[in-house]
Design a protein around this motif. Sequence first.
Motif, PDB file in Angstrom:
ATOM      1  N   TRP A 246      11.288   3.299  26.285  1.00 29.11           N
ATOM      2  CA  TRP A 246      10.957   4.378  26.559  1.00 29.11           C
ATOM      3  C   TRP A 246      12.057   5.018  27.707  1.00 29.11           C
ATOM      4  O   TRP A 246      11.940   4.136  28.733  1.00 29.11           O
TER       5      TRP A 246
ATOM      6  N   ARG B  87       7.349  13.759  21.784  1.00 30.07           N
ATOM      7  CA  ARG B  87       7.150  14.833  22.740  1.00 30.07           C
ATOM      8  C   ARG B  87       5.751  14.793  23.173  1.00 30.07           C
ATOM      9  O   ARG B  87       4.788  14.445  22.459  1.00 30.07           O
TER      10      ARG B  87
ATOM     11  N   CYS C 110      20.225  10.677  24.375  1.00 30.07           N
ATOM     12  CA  CYS C 110      19.713   9.679  24.836  1.00 30.07           C
ATOM     13  C   CYS C 110      20.701   8.514  25.070  1.00 30.07           C
ATOM     14  O   CYS C 110      21.404   8.297  23.814  1.00 30.07           O
TER      15      CYS C 110
ATOM     16  N   TYR D 140      10.066  15.682  26.165  1.00 27.93           N
ATOM     17  CA  TYR D 140      10.772  14.858  25.091  1.00 27.93           C
ATOM     18  C   TYR D 140      11.479  13.539  25.532  1.00 27.93           C
ATOM     19  O   TYR D 140      11.942  13.564  26.403  1.00 27.93           O
ATOM     20  N   TYR D 141      10.658  12.526  24.870  1.00 25.58           N
ATOM     21  CA  TYR D 141      11.051  11.197  25.118  1.00 25.58           C
ATOM     22  C   TYR D 141      12.058  10.287  24.177  1.00 25.58           C
ATOM     23  O   TYR D 141      11.774  10.480  23.114  1.00 25.58           O
ATOM     24  N   CYS D 142      12.847   9.760  24.545  1.00 20.22           N
ATOM     25  CA  CYS D 142      13.500   8.794  23.696  1.00 20.22           C
ATOM     26  C   CYS D 142      13.058   7.570  23.625  1.00 20.22           C
ATOM     27  O   CYS D 142      12.560   6.907  24.791  1.00 20.22           O
TER      28      CYS D 142
ATOM     29  N   GLN E 284      12.731   7.979  30.548  1.00 19.80           N
ATOM     30  CA  GLN E 284      11.836   9.046  31.452  1.00 19.80           C
ATOM     31  C   GLN E 284      11.515  10.305  31.123  1.00 19.80           C
ATOM     32  O   GLN E 284      10.622  11.054  31.644  1.00 19.80           O
ATOM     33  N   GLY E 285      11.970  10.894  30.069  1.00 19.01           N
ATOM     34  CA  GLY E 285      11.596  12.240  29.726  1.00 19.01           C
ATOM     35  C   GLY E 285      12.740  13.136  30.064  1.00 19.01           C
ATOM     36  O   GLY E 285      13.027  13.223  31.307  1.00 19.01           O
TER      37      GLY E 285
ATOM     38  N   TRP F  52      12.522   9.991  18.829  1.00 16.31           N
ATOM     39  CA  TRP F  52      12.145  10.945  19.611  1.00 16.31           C
ATOM     40  C   TRP F  52      10.759  11.223  19.727  1.00 16.31           C
ATOM     41  O   TRP F  52      10.196  11.445  18.497  1.00 16.31           O
TER      42      TRP F  52
ATOM     43  N   GLU G  61      17.422  10.118  28.884  1.00 19.96           N
ATOM     44  CA  GLU G  61      17.536  11.293  28.238  1.00 19.96           C
ATOM     45  C   GLU G  61      18.382  12.431  29.167  1.00 19.96           C
ATOM     46  O   GLU G  61      18.268  12.239  30.329  1.00 19.96           O
TER      47      GLU G  61
ATOM     48  N   ARG H 280       1.139  12.632  23.233  1.00 20.77           N
ATOM     49  CA  ARG H 280       2.431  12.233  22.689  1.00 20.77           C
ATOM     50  C   ARG H 280       2.400  12.223  21.230  1.00 20.77           C
ATOM     51  O   ARG H 280       1.579  11.704  20.487  1.00 20.77           O
TER      52      ARG H 280
END
Length: 121
Positions: free
Chosen positions: A111, A38, A22, A91-93, A113-114, A36, A6, A45
């Motif tokens: 996932w 978060r 991403c 926020y994570y992809c 790393q955010g 996505w 990300e 999450r």
Amino acid sequence: QVQLVESGGGLVQAGDSLRLSCAASGRAFGSYAMGWFRQAPGKEREFVAGINWRTYYADSVKGRFSISRDNAKNTMHLQMNSLKAEDTAVYYCAGAAGLVAGTASNEYRYWGQGTQVTVSS
């Protein structure tokens, strides 16, 4: 195996916009759903938006956020408008195993790393 990275997070003021990206590598990009999520401090999450052959959103971001993907460039984006303080989170992809995926985090296998998004009020 899929690697997700990300970018685009940062510190903004309420009402501002931000665009997350991403970058994916590994599998054929168009072969799996992406999303996505978060996570805010002290909270679980949560799903934000997803995309396969359609797009789908959490109620809290509907009308403000827009998810898109460019299969030719192996990238996915999250355009976030009218940001609020409650959007502050990491926020994570995420990538699913296949094209069918919903809003639960356990439906996603891969996932990133955010990236931190902080919205000041």
